[in-house]
Design a protein around this motif. Sequence first.
Motif, PDB file in Angstrom:
ATOM      1  N   ILE A 175      43.102  36.631  35.284  1.00  0.00           N
ATOM      2  CA  ILE A 175      43.503  37.987  34.915  1.00  0.00           C
ATOM      3  C   ILE A 175      45.009  38.064  35.075  1.00  0.00           C
ATOM      4  O   ILE A 175      45.536  37.795  36.159  1.00  0.00           O
ATOM      5  CB  ILE A 175      42.820  39.030  35.821  1.00  0.00           C
TER       6      ILE A 175
ATOM      7  N   GLU B 246      45.212  41.636  31.286  1.00  0.00           N
ATOM      8  CA  GLU B 246      44.839  40.818  30.139  1.00  0.00           C
ATOM      9  C   GLU B 246      43.919  39.707  30.634  1.00  0.00           C
ATOM     10  O   GLU B 246      44.206  39.060  31.635  1.00  0.00           O
ATOM     11  CB  GLU B 246      46.114  40.239  29.527  1.00  0.00           C
ATOM     12  N   ARG B 247      42.822  39.512  29.917  1.00  0.00           N
ATOM     13  CA  ARG B 247      41.897  38.442  30.284  1.00  0.00           C
ATOM     14  C   ARG B 247      41.436  37.744  29.009  1.00  0.00           C
ATOM     15  O   ARG B 247      41.029  38.411  28.057  1.00  0.00           O
ATOM     16  CB  ARG B 247      40.702  39.009  31.042  1.00  0.00           C
TER      17      ARG B 247
ATOM     18  N   ALA C  25      42.155  44.048  28.854  1.00  0.00           N
ATOM     19  CA  ALA C  25      40.942  44.298  29.636  1.00  0.00           C
ATOM     20  C   ALA C  25      41.019  45.582  30.444  1.00  0.00           C
ATOM     21  O   ALA C  25      40.017  46.034  30.983  1.00  0.00           O
ATOM     22  CB  ALA C  25      40.688  43.125  30.572  1.00  0.00           C
TER      23      ALA C  25
ATOM     24  N   VAL D 297      39.163  50.296  32.789  1.00  0.00           N
ATOM     25  CA  VAL D 297      38.751  48.909  32.595  1.00  0.00           C
ATOM     26  C   VAL D 297      37.764  48.889  31.433  1.00  0.00           C
ATOM     27  O   VAL D 297      36.843  49.720  31.379  1.00  0.00           O
ATOM     28  CB  VAL D 297      38.095  48.329  33.866  1.00  0.00           C
ATOM     29  N   ALA D 298      37.961  47.980  30.493  1.00  0.00           N
ATOM     30  CA  ALA D 298      37.046  47.845  29.353  1.00  0.00           C
ATOM     31  C   ALA D 298      35.624  47.653  29.854  1.00  0.00           C
ATOM     32  O   ALA D 298      35.393  46.919  30.825  1.00  0.00           O
ATOM     33  CB  ALA D 298      37.474  46.667  28.479  1.00  0.00           C
TER      34      ALA D 298
ATOM     35  N   ARG E 150      33.135  45.942  28.937  1.00  0.00           N
ATOM     36  CA  ARG E 150      32.631  44.558  29.013  1.00  0.00           C
ATOM     37  C   ARG E 150      33.250  43.786  30.171  1.00  0.00           C
ATOM     38  O   ARG E 150      32.784  42.696  30.502  1.00  0.00           O
ATOM     39  CB  ARG E 150      32.884  43.829  27.691  1.00  0.00           C
ATOM     40  N   ARG E 151      34.317  44.327  30.776  1.00  0.00           N
ATOM     41  CA  ARG E 151      35.000  43.643  31.879  1.00  0.00           C
ATOM     42  C   ARG E 151      34.711  44.267  33.242  1.00  0.00           C
ATOM     43  O   ARG E 151      35.196  43.776  34.257  1.00  0.00           O
ATOM     44  CB  ARG E 151      36.514  43.678  31.647  1.00  0.00           C
TER      45      ARG E 151
ATOM     46  N   VAL F 271      38.810  43.068  37.292  1.00  0.00           N
ATOM     47  CA  VAL F 271      39.979  43.632  36.616  1.00  0.00           C
ATOM     48  C   VAL F 271      40.499  44.855  37.369  1.00  0.00           C
ATOM     49  O   VAL F 271      41.708  44.994  37.611  1.00  0.00           O
ATOM     50  CB  VAL F 271      39.653  43.987  35.146  1.00  0.00           C
TER      51      VAL F 271
END
Length: 199
Positions: free
Chosen positions: A3, A49-50, A55, A90-91, A93-94, A99
């Motif tokens: 990350i 960023e991931r 993210a 935080v998105a 999916r993450r 994150v």
Amino acid sequence: MTIAIRDVREHELDSVLALNNAAGPAILPLDAPRLRRLYDHAEYFRVAERDGALAGFLIGFGAHAAHDSVNFAWFRARHPDFFYIDRVVVASRRRGGGVGRALYADVQSYAELRYPQLACEVFLEQGADHALLFHGSFGFREVGQNVMAEHGLRAAMLMKSLCSYEWVRQTYGDALPDVPWLQRPRPQAASAAAREACA
């Protein structure tokens, strides 16, 4: 998978806006002009960023900023000096992948050199147990509640003392050492410098 936390880039604001507005009821929606105002005035605006994709992000303000959030005003009316987390997203999916913890670790490392306390809020109407537990695990404690009349939302107002601040203040006063990792420019100043370099 690593990350990476870094300053937001101006061309990413549309992606940040989409991420914010897909976050669900725990985050207030934004429109493009409001996000632009946050970008122009935030002291801290960084993204996570991931795998090369955005993210998450976190936006923050120091206590003396010209920021119009009612929750920020609540803290300012009661506490003389703090750093305020305006929003963290935080998105979906993450979530659960570290994150949020990476963003909080980064903002704390920024704030503890400059402010004695870190402040944020958690909306209580939206099944907030996981958010309260997350913040509690970082050392945040409730210092009151605030009802946002405009939205009809009740928020738990949370603060955390930053134990490094006093040592930094006694050792360096108002002048932190002149090293790059401490002299992070505000987002719009960084983008202006980049534009000048490309001209």
